[in-house]
Design a protein around this motif. Sequence first.
Motif, PDB file in Angstrom:
ATOM      1  N   VAL A 150     -19.198 -80.852 -43.197  1.00 16.46           N
ATOM      2  CA  VAL A 150     -19.450 -81.758 -42.074  1.00 16.46           C
ATOM      3  C   VAL A 150     -20.310 -82.938 -42.515  1.00 16.46           C
ATOM      4  N   ALA A 151     -21.204 -82.700 -43.458  1.00 19.56           N
ATOM      5  CA  ALA A 151     -22.079 -83.770 -43.955  1.00 19.56           C
ATOM      6  C   ALA A 151     -21.332 -84.781 -44.816  1.00 19.56           C
ATOM      7  N   GLY A 152     -20.092 -84.459 -45.197  1.00 15.46           N
ATOM      8  CA  GLY A 152     -19.297 -85.397 -45.982  1.00 15.46           C
ATOM      9  C   GLY A 152     -19.548 -85.335 -47.471  1.00 15.46           C
ATOM     10  N   ASP A 153     -19.861 -84.162 -47.988  1.00 19.08           N
ATOM     11  CA  ASP A 153     -20.094 -83.988 -49.423  1.00 19.08           C
ATOM     12  C   ASP A 153     -18.793 -84.246 -50.185  1.00 19.08           C
ATOM     13  N   ASP A 154     -18.730 -85.368 -50.926  1.00 16.82           N
ATOM     14  CA  ASP A 154     -17.512 -85.761 -51.631  1.00 16.82           C
ATOM     15  C   ASP A 154     -17.176 -84.846 -52.806  1.00 16.82           C
ATOM     16  N   ALA A 155     -18.108 -83.990 -53.200  1.00 18.14           N
ATOM     17  CA  ALA A 155     -17.831 -83.077 -54.304  1.00 18.14           C
ATOM     18  C   ALA A 155     -16.909 -81.939 -53.855  1.00 18.14           C
ATOM     19  N   LEU A 156     -16.792 -81.752 -52.547  1.00 19.86           N
ATOM     20  CA  LEU A 156     -15.947 -80.687 -52.016  1.00 19.86           C
ATOM     21  C   LEU A 156     -14.506 -81.172 -51.869  1.00 19.86           C
ATOM     22  N   LEU A 157     -13.603 -80.225 -51.781  1.00 21.37           N
ATOM     23  CA  LEU A 157     -12.186 -80.542 -51.583  1.00 21.37           C
ATOM     24  C   LEU A 157     -12.013 -81.263 -50.247  1.00 21.37           C
ATOM     25  N   LEU A 158     -11.344 -82.420 -50.290  1.00 18.90           N
ATOM     26  CA  LEU A 158     -11.121 -83.205 -49.081  1.00 18.90           C
ATOM     27  C   LEU A 158      -9.723 -83.015 -48.508  1.00 18.90           C
ATOM     28  N   ASP A 159      -8.787 -82.647 -49.363  1.00 21.88           N
ATOM     29  CA  ASP A 159      -7.409 -82.465 -48.899  1.00 21.88           C
ATOM     30  C   ASP A 159      -6.680 -81.532 -49.859  1.00 21.88           C
ATOM     31  N   GLY A 160      -6.210 -80.398 -49.332  1.00 26.56           N
ATOM     32  CA  GLY A 160      -5.478 -79.472 -50.180  1.00 26.56           C
ATOM     33  C   GLY A 160      -5.846 -78.021 -49.920  1.00 26.56           C
ATOM     34  N   VAL A 161      -5.469 -77.174 -50.858  1.00 25.78           N
ATOM     35  CA  VAL A 161      -5.688 -75.734 -50.759  1.00 25.78           C
ATOM     36  C   VAL A 161      -6.344 -75.239 -52.036  1.00 25.78           C
ATOM     37  N   ALA A 162      -7.374 -74.418 -51.899  1.00 22.85           N
ATOM     38  CA  ALA A 162      -8.046 -73.823 -53.053  1.00 22.85           C
ATOM     39  C   ALA A 162      -8.113 -72.316 -52.874  1.00 22.85           C
ATOM     40  N   VAL A 163      -7.980 -71.594 -53.965  1.00 21.39           N
ATOM     41  CA  VAL A 163      -8.012 -70.133 -53.937  1.00 21.39           C
ATOM     42  C   VAL A 163      -9.071 -69.638 -54.915  1.00 21.39           C
ATOM     43  N   ASP A 164      -9.902 -68.718 -54.454  1.00 20.90           N
ATOM     44  CA  ASP A 164     -10.895 -68.099 -55.330  1.00 20.90           C
ATOM     45  C   ASP A 164     -10.186 -67.055 -56.188  1.00 20.90           C
ATOM     46  N   GLU A 165     -10.117 -67.288 -57.474  1.00 23.44           N
ATOM     47  CA  GLU A 165      -9.379 -66.387 -58.369  1.00 23.44           C
ATOM     48  C   GLU A 165     -10.025 -65.010 -58.476  1.00 23.44           C
ATOM     49  N   GLN A 166     -11.310 -64.923 -58.173  1.00 19.16           N
ATOM     50  CA  GLN A 166     -11.994 -63.648 -58.261  1.00 19.16           C
ATOM     51  C   GLN A 166     -11.784 -62.782 -57.021  1.00 19.16           C
ATOM     52  N   THR A 167     -11.843 -63.398 -55.845  1.00 17.58           N
ATOM     53  CA  THR A 167     -11.823 -62.633 -54.603  1.00 17.58           C
ATOM     54  C   THR A 167     -10.534 -62.793 -53.799  1.00 17.58           C
ATOM     55  N   GLY A 168      -9.762 -63.846 -54.073  1.00 19.99           N
ATOM     56  CA  GLY A 168      -8.566 -64.105 -53.285  1.00 19.99           C
ATOM     57  C   GLY A 168      -8.834 -64.844 -51.987  1.00 19.99           C
ATOM     58  N   GLY A 169     -10.062 -65.293 -51.775  1.00 22.49           N
ATOM     59  CA  GLY A 169     -10.378 -66.095 -50.592  1.00 22.49           C
ATOM     60  C   GLY A 169      -9.662 -67.438 -50.652  1.00 22.49           C
ATOM     61  N   ILE A 170      -9.339 -67.988 -49.509  1.00 24.74           N
ATOM     62  CA  ILE A 170      -8.582 -69.242 -49.425  1.00 24.74           C
ATOM     63  C   ILE A 170      -9.392 -70.276 -48.654  1.00 24.74           C
ATOM     64  N   PHE A 171      -9.414 -71.505 -49.173  1.00 22.86           N
ATOM     65  CA  PHE A 171     -10.085 -72.634 -48.518  1.00 22.86           C
ATOM     66  C   PHE A 171      -9.058 -73.742 -48.332  1.00 22.86           C
TER      67      PHE A 171
END
Length: 313
Positions: free
Chosen positions: A68-89
């Motif tokens: 919400v703060a607009g941290d540009d280091a985070l993914l802004l558009d797309g899908v990411a998967v945690d390879e260790q846990t299988g969590g999805i962002f």
Amino acid sequence: MVTAAAEAKASSPEDDDDDDGKEAPPKDAAHHIADSEAVLAKIRAAQRLPERAAEGKYVGVDAMPRCVAGDDALLLDGVAVDEQTGGIFVACATAFPRCEPGMLRWWFRSGCATSEDYRRWHPGDHVECHWSDGWYDERKQRTPAASVDGEIHFVKEALGADLGGKAQSIRVQFKAPAAYGVDEGVRRKANVELVLCARIGIHDRGLGGWIDVGHMVHFTVPTADGFELRSRFWLGDLDIPTDNALRCCKTPLVAALNTKLARTFAARIVDGRKSLFHMGLANYRHATEEFAVLASFLAEAHAASSSAVGRGS
């Protein structure tokens, strides 16, 4: 998708009416849904989806304030998967030209009152909906400051019905942003007027009923001609709520369900997706489509509702 949304709105069916100076008769639900179907077809024709998961971009739900703060280091558009846990962002954004954040607040507060409204929002994937008891009473409909925090939206929808996605019973439990660490300071600093946070659950009889499976946040960022809606989803954070029949076994169930193996099984076997990435992609596609469709009629629907209230109807 932001571009596709803007293009769809620019050429939405409402703009194709003859300008002969006469006020058009009000449309019924079937006409509204037909208009949304036309918009959805244009969106899909221009659609460009992520082809692979964004490497190294997964973050947990504790990163919601940074989103919400607009941290540009985070993914802004797309899908990411945690390879260790299988969590999805999942991260996506939709342009809402000629709209104000208050209109989106109205949509959740009183605009999406019926299953017909819900199908207008996404005529391909949305089936039906209802809200927690008493939410759409007259008092709340006409109170601009009313909040959805604490309310529950029960929906039946598919993620990609046109691609074989099966409709599921889902409940969206809206939470106060502060519950996720998104306080007023974060919002003011980022110039964010509206934040909607929720815990997402699905109904699975085999697992005792309702199961919490994820989180979401929608927040608005002002633009020159309206606002951009930014949406973030965290999928795979499972919990057994107090109304689940298997709540007595919560501890071992939660431990077993929150593993990469269980999440992969749920994505591939239960949901029929090729992989965890494709599970996230289905969510990405659905969210970008439904909000692009909403952007095409939100201003018109809000104006019509305001006129009806003004007439005392």
